[in-house]
Design an enzyme around this catalytic site. Structure first.
Site, PDB file in Angstrom:
ATOM      1  CE  LYS A   1      41.581  35.766  53.398  1.00 20.84           C
ATOM      2  NZ  LYS A   1      42.982  36.225  53.200  1.00 20.84           N
TER       3      LYS A   1
ATOM      4  CB  THR B   1      46.709  42.198  51.730  1.00 17.85           C
ATOM      5  OG1 THR B   1      46.050  42.975  50.643  1.00 17.85           O
ATOM      6  CG2 THR B   1      46.773  41.023  51.847  1.00 17.85           C
TER       7      THR B   1
ATOM      8  CG  HIS C   1      38.594  37.520  49.567  1.00 26.49           C
ATOM      9  ND1 HIS C   1      40.032  37.730  48.658  1.00 26.49           N
ATOM     10  CD2 HIS C   1      37.949  37.470  48.502  1.00 26.49           C
ATOM     11  CE1 HIS C   1      39.698  37.675  47.444  1.00 26.49           C
ATOM     12  NE2 HIS C   1      38.474  37.622  47.380  1.00 26.49           N
TER      13      HIS C   1
END
Length: 156
Positions: free
Chosen positions: A10, A97, A131
């Site tokens: 990311k 996450t 991700h």
């Protein structure tokens, strides 16, 4: 037997210059790098990528991903590993996450410097570096989004 997983670096991983460090973590965990790409994120790409989450969370999340990702660079990486558990193993190495909740020894746990709480408070996406596809189905769908059809055929 070779099994595949997809990770995507990311914008925060690129901005913090952690791409090499993250790739080395996967290599040390018995993954091989099959293909590395680069995409300047378009609205269409990010909305397709997060389609399921947008359907679940609604327009506020759609606006958030457009604001936080469009026009920024992301690096998709196809990984391989011997056996049948590349996706599960990649997710285990990636960590939770929420970097604040990720276990020590995971990428997000060791390198993360954000939290979902801070992201929600500041109305932005969580800076969680990476991700990782969560299933074979998402791997196949994301592979087609982030790489050409020819490459997707080879690694399906």
């Amino acid at each position: 037997m070779k099994d595949y997983a997809l990770i995507i670096m990311k914008p925060d991983a690129l901005e913090r210059e952690l791409v090499d460090t993250i790739i080395q973590r996967f290599i040390q965990d018995s993954f091989k790098i099959e293909m590395v790409g680069y995409k300047c994120v378009t609205e269409d790409l990010i909305l397709n990528h997060y389609q399921e989450v947008i359907e679940k969370l609604g327009d506020w999340f759609k606006a958030l991903v457009i604001k936080d990702f469009v026009g920024k660079g992301m690096i998709p990486v196809i990984l391989s590993q011997e056996g049948n558990d590349a996706i599960a193993n990649a997710r285990a190495l990636t960590g939770a996450t929420d970097p604040a909740a990720a276990a020590h020894g995971t990428i997000r746990g060791d390198l993360g410097n954000d939290s979902m709480e801070a992201a929600n408070r500041e109305n932005r996406s969580c800076y969680n570096l990476i991700h990782c596809s969560d299933s074979s189905e998402s791997y196949q769908n994301e592979l087609k989004l982030w790489f050409s059809q020819d490459i997707a055929k080879v690694y399906s």
